[in-house]
Motif scaffolding. Structure first.
Motif, PDB file in Angstrom:
ATOM      1  N   ILE A 266     -20.155   8.387 -15.215  1.00 11.62           N
ATOM      2  CA  ILE A 266     -21.481   8.164 -15.816  1.00 11.62           C
ATOM      3  C   ILE A 266     -21.307   7.651 -17.251  1.00 11.62           C
ATOM      4  O   ILE A 266     -21.951   6.684 -17.661  1.00 11.62           O
TER       5      ILE A 266
ATOM      6  N   ILE B 199     -22.936   4.104 -17.568  1.00  9.99           N
ATOM      7  CA  ILE B 199     -24.295   4.155 -18.134  1.00  9.99           C
ATOM      8  C   ILE B 199     -24.287   4.551 -19.616  1.00  9.99           C
ATOM      9  O   ILE B 199     -25.125   4.109 -20.389  1.00  9.99           O
TER      10      ILE B 199
ATOM     11  N   PRO C 116     -30.437   6.218 -16.199  1.00  5.92           N
ATOM     12  CA  PRO C 116     -29.822   5.578 -15.022  1.00  5.92           C
ATOM     13  C   PRO C 116     -30.803   4.643 -14.327  1.00  5.92           C
ATOM     14  O   PRO C 116     -31.993   4.930 -14.248  1.00  5.92           O
TER      15      PRO C 116
ATOM     16  N   ASP D 137     -27.262   0.792 -11.067  1.00  7.99           N
ATOM     17  CA  ASP D 137     -25.978   1.411 -11.453  1.00  7.99           C
ATOM     18  C   ASP D 137     -25.236   1.953 -10.223  1.00  7.99           C
ATOM     19  O   ASP D 137     -24.023   2.164 -10.281  1.00  7.99           O
ATOM     20  N   ARG D 138     -25.989   2.174  -9.174  1.00  6.01           N
ATOM     21  CA  ARG D 138     -25.413   2.834  -7.990  1.00  6.01           C
ATOM     22  C   ARG D 138     -24.158   2.141  -7.476  1.00  6.01           C
ATOM     23  O   ARG D 138     -23.143   2.777  -7.223  1.00  6.01           O
TER      24      ARG D 138
ATOM     25  N   LEU E  38     -31.001   9.007  -8.693  1.00  7.84           N
ATOM     26  CA  LEU E  38     -31.520   8.998 -10.067  1.00  7.84           C
ATOM     27  C   LEU E  38     -31.541  10.404 -10.658  1.00  7.84           C
ATOM     28  O   LEU E  38     -31.163  10.622 -11.812  1.00  7.84           O
TER      29      LEU E  38
ATOM     30  N   THR F 286     -27.805  11.825 -11.171  1.00 12.58           N
ATOM     31  CA  THR F 286     -27.103  11.104 -12.232  1.00 12.58           C
ATOM     32  C   THR F 286     -27.668  11.503 -13.592  1.00 12.58           C
ATOM     33  O   THR F 286     -26.919  11.777 -14.532  1.00 12.58           O
ATOM     34  N   GLN F 287     -28.984  11.583 -13.687  1.00 15.25           N
ATOM     35  CA  GLN F 287     -29.566  11.935 -14.995  1.00 15.25           C
ATOM     36  C   GLN F 287     -29.251  13.387 -15.372  1.00 15.25           C
ATOM     37  O   GLN F 287     -29.019  13.699 -16.539  1.00 15.25           O
TER      38      GLN F 287
ATOM     39  N   GLN G 239     -25.707  13.374 -16.551  1.00 17.67           N
ATOM     40  CA  GLN G 239     -25.609  12.668 -17.834  1.00 17.67           C
ATOM     41  C   GLN G 239     -25.903  13.643 -18.989  1.00 17.67           C
ATOM     42  O   GLN G 239     -25.359  13.516 -20.075  1.00 17.67           O
TER      43      GLN G 239
END
Ligand code: HEM
Length: 492
Positions: A323, A327, A333, A337-338, A446, A449-450, A453
Motif C-alpha cells: 500500500i 498508494i 485508494p 490501484d487494484r 476499497l 485497503t483504506q 493504509q
C-alpha cells in the motif's frame, strides 16, 4: 375443533412424507445410511449444522454422493469438474432452486431472486436487479464514490477508539448498511440513524433464528408453525417490521428523487411496477435479497480479513509495504490501484477461499439430466460443496487448511493465471452467479485497503488470541457468519 383440524393436517403431511419414502426411486450413488422417512436430518442438527457434516461425508463417500431428507434424495458434489459442469457448462439444467421443505422459510421471507426457481419470472427479476445495481461503466464510479465517502467515516470511527480494544462488528455493519441504502435509494436520499438500528436488530434476529433445532424443524415440517414453533412467530414479526421500514424507504426515495437524475435499484423496480412487470412482493423480495446479501456477506468477509491480519502479522506487513509503495499515505485508494496490488488481490482471494462463507449452494435440476455418471430426474436437489472444493488438496496443493495468500502468487510476486485459481468459486458461477459480485469486490478492496493504509491491527488480548478458525463461525443454513470479536487498531 381447530386443534383437531391442525392435527389432521399434520397427519396428512406425515402420510405424504411416508408415501414419498415408499415410492421413491433411488439414485445410483453411494451415501451415508439414512433412517426411514427422516433420512439424514438428525445428522444436520448435531455438530454445528449441515456444513461440517457434509465435509465428513464428502471425505467418506467422495466427490458425488447422496443423502436423503424426508424421502427426498439429494446429490452433493464436491469436486471442481462436476461443480463447474453443473454451474457453467450445463447451467440451465442445474439452475433451479429447491423449494419444498428446505428453503421454505426463506420463501416466506422473500419473493425476490435468491429463492426463486429458474423461471421466466426469475430471469426478468435478475435482469432488473443487475440493471438496478449498475456494476459496470459509470455505475462502478457511482459505487466507488458512495463507498469512498462512507469508508472515510468508518476510518474516523476506528481512529476515535485511540488504539484501545473495540468490536469492529457494528461499525462495519453500519458502513455496509449505509452503502446498501445508498445503492437502493440513491445518493440524494438521506440516511437516518433509525436505518442503522433497524438493520442491527433485524439482522441479529435473522442470525439468531435461522439456525438451531426449531429452525430445522420448521424447514422440514412447515406445518409445525401451527403448533407454536417460536421461530415462526419471530419471523412473522420480522416480516412486519421489514415491510414497515421498506415502505418508509420507498416513500423517502419518492420524496427526494426529484433532486436527482441518478438511476438506483428502487427506481428500476418502481418503473418495472408501473409497466406491470413487478409486484409489491417482488420489490420487497429484491430489496430483502440486496439488504441481507449486501450486508451479511461483506461484513463476514471483512471481519474474516481482520482476523487474518491479527493472526498473521507478516502478511499484514507485506500488505502495508504494498500500500505504501502503490498508494502512499495521503491518497485515498482508487479501484485502478487494484491491478497494481497483487499481494492485496491474493490476500482477498485467499480470504474468500479459506472462509468459503457461502459453503454450500443449493440448486435443483430443471430437466432430466446427469452428473458424475449418474442419471438425475427433473427436480433433483443438487448441493455444491464449495467449502469442500476450496479446501481440497487437488486444487490447493500447499496445505489447503492454512491461510496463505502466496498460493495465488508466482515467483515474481504476480497473481497466478486465472487457470490456476479457477477453483475459487466464492460467488458461484453460471445462471445463479451472485448478483452483487462486482459491488462486493469493489467495496471489499476499497475498505480493506483504506483500513490497512491507516492502521496496524493487533489482538486485543495477546494472551488469549482470537484465532481465524472457521469452526468458530456461526453456521447458518447456507452461510458462515463471523462471530463478534475485539481488535486493536493502532494508527500508522
Ligand atoms: C463477499 C460477498 C459475497 C459473497 C461471497 C457472495 C456469494 C454468493 C453466492 C455463493 C451465491 C449463490 C450462487 C448460487 O446459488 O449458485 C450468491 C447469490 C446471490 N448474491 Fe451474493 N455474495 C456476496 C455479496 C453479495 C452482494 C453485495 C449482493 C447484493 C447487493 C449479493 C446478492 C446476491 C443475490 C441476489 C444472489 C442470488 C442469485 C441467484 O439466485 O441467481 N451478494 N452470492
Amino acid at each position: 375443533m381447530l386443534f383437531e383440524l391442525l392435527l389432521a393436517s399434520a397427519v396428512v403431511c406425515l402420510a405424504y412424507n411416508i408415501y414419498k419414502y415408499m415410492v421413491r426411486k433411488t439414485l445410483d450413488l453411494q451415501g451415508p445410511r439414512s433412517l426411514p422417512i427422516i433420512g439424514n436430518i438428525h445428522s444436520f442438527i448435531q455438530d454445528g449444522g449441515p456444513v461440517w457434516q457434509v465435509q465428513i461425508w464428502a471425505k467418506e463417500y467422495g466427490d458425488a454422493f447422496k443423502i436423503s431428507i424426508l424421502g427426498e434424495e439429494i446429490v452433493i458434489l464436491s469436486d471442481y469438474d462436476s461443480i463447474y459442469e453443473a454451474l457453467v457448462e450445463r447451467s440451465n439444467d442445474f439452475a433451479g432452486r429447491p423449494y419444498e421443505n428446505s428453503y421454505a422459510i426463506n420463501k416466506w421471507f422473500s419473493h425476490g431472486i435468491f429463492t426463486q426457481d429458474f423461471t421466466q419470472g426469475f430471469r426478468a427479476y435478475k435482469k432488473l436487479g443487475l440493471r438496478g445495481l449498475k456494476q459496470h461503466g459509470d455505475g462502478i464510479s457511482r459505487i466507488v464514490n458512495i463507498s469512498k465517502e462512507n469508508i472515510s467515516n468508518t476510518v474516523k470511527e476506528f481512529k476515535e477508539e485511540n488504539g484501545q480494544p473495540f468490536q469492529p462488528h457494528d461499525k462495519l455493519q453500519n458502513l455496509l448498511c449505509r452503502i446498501i441504502i445508498c445503492v437502493l435509494l440513491g445518493e440524494n436520499t438521506p440516511y437516518k440513524e433509525d436505518d442503522g438500528e433497524f438493520a442491527r436488530k433485524w439482522l441479529e434476529d435473522l442470525e439468531e433464528n435461522l439456525r438451531g433445532p426449531f429452525f430445522y424443524l420448521i424447514e422440514m415440517f412447515p406445518w409445525t408453525r401451527y403448533f407454536g414453533n417460536p421461530v415462526y412467530s419471530t419471523l412473522n414479526e420480522m416480516i412486519k417490521s421489514r415491510n414497515k421500514t421498506f415502505t418508509e424507504w420507498i416513500e423517502r426515495f419518492k420524496h427526494y428523487k426529484q433532486e436527482s437524475g441518478e438511476r438506483t435499484l428502487i427506481k428500476e423496480l418502481l418503473a418495472a411496477k408501473e409497466d406491470g412487470k413487478m409486484t409489491d412482493d417482488g420489490i420487497f423480495g429484491i430489496m430483502t435479497d440486496t439488504f441481507i446479501a449486501g450486508i451479511f456477506t461483506t461484513r463476514t468477509t471483512t471481519s474474516g480479513f481482520l482476523l487474518a491480519m491479527m493472526n498473521f502479522p507478516d502478511i499484514q506487513s507485506k500488505l502495508h509495504e504494498e500500500i505504501d509503495c502503490v498508494i502512499g499515505k495521503e491518497q485515498l485508494p482508487e479501484l485502478s490501484d487494484r491491478e497494481k496490488m497483487p499481494y492485496m488481490e491474493a490476500t482477498i482471494l485467499e480470504t474468500l477461499r479459506y472462509m468459503s462463507m457461502v459453503p454450500t449452494i443449493l440448486h435443483k435440476t430443471t430437466c432430466d439430466t446427469h452428473i458424475a455418471g449418474c442419471d438425475l430426474p427433473k427436480n433433483t436437489q443438487v448441493w455444491m460443496n464449495l467449502y469442500g472444493m476450496h479446501h481440497d488438496k487437488r486444487y490447493f496443493k500447499h496445505n489447503p487448511d492454512s491461510f496463505d495468500p502466496t498460493r495465488f502468487l508466482d515467483s515474481d510476486g504476480h497473481l497466478v493465471p486465472h487457470e490456476e485459481r479457477k477453483a475459487v468459486l466464492a460467488f458461484g458461477a453460471g445462471r445463479r452467479v451472485c448478483m452483487g459480485e462486482v459491488l462486493a469486490k469493489t467495496r471489499v478492496f476499497l475498505l480493506l485497503t483504506q483500513l490497512l493504509q491507516n492502521f496496524y491491527f493487533e489482538q486485543a488480548d495477546p494472551e488469549n488470541p482470537v484465532l481465524f478458525d472457521m469452526r468458530k463461525f456461526i453456521a447458518g443454513p447456507d452461510t458462515l457468519i463471523a462471530p463478534k470479536f475485539k481488535i486493536v487498531a493502532k494508527p500508522r
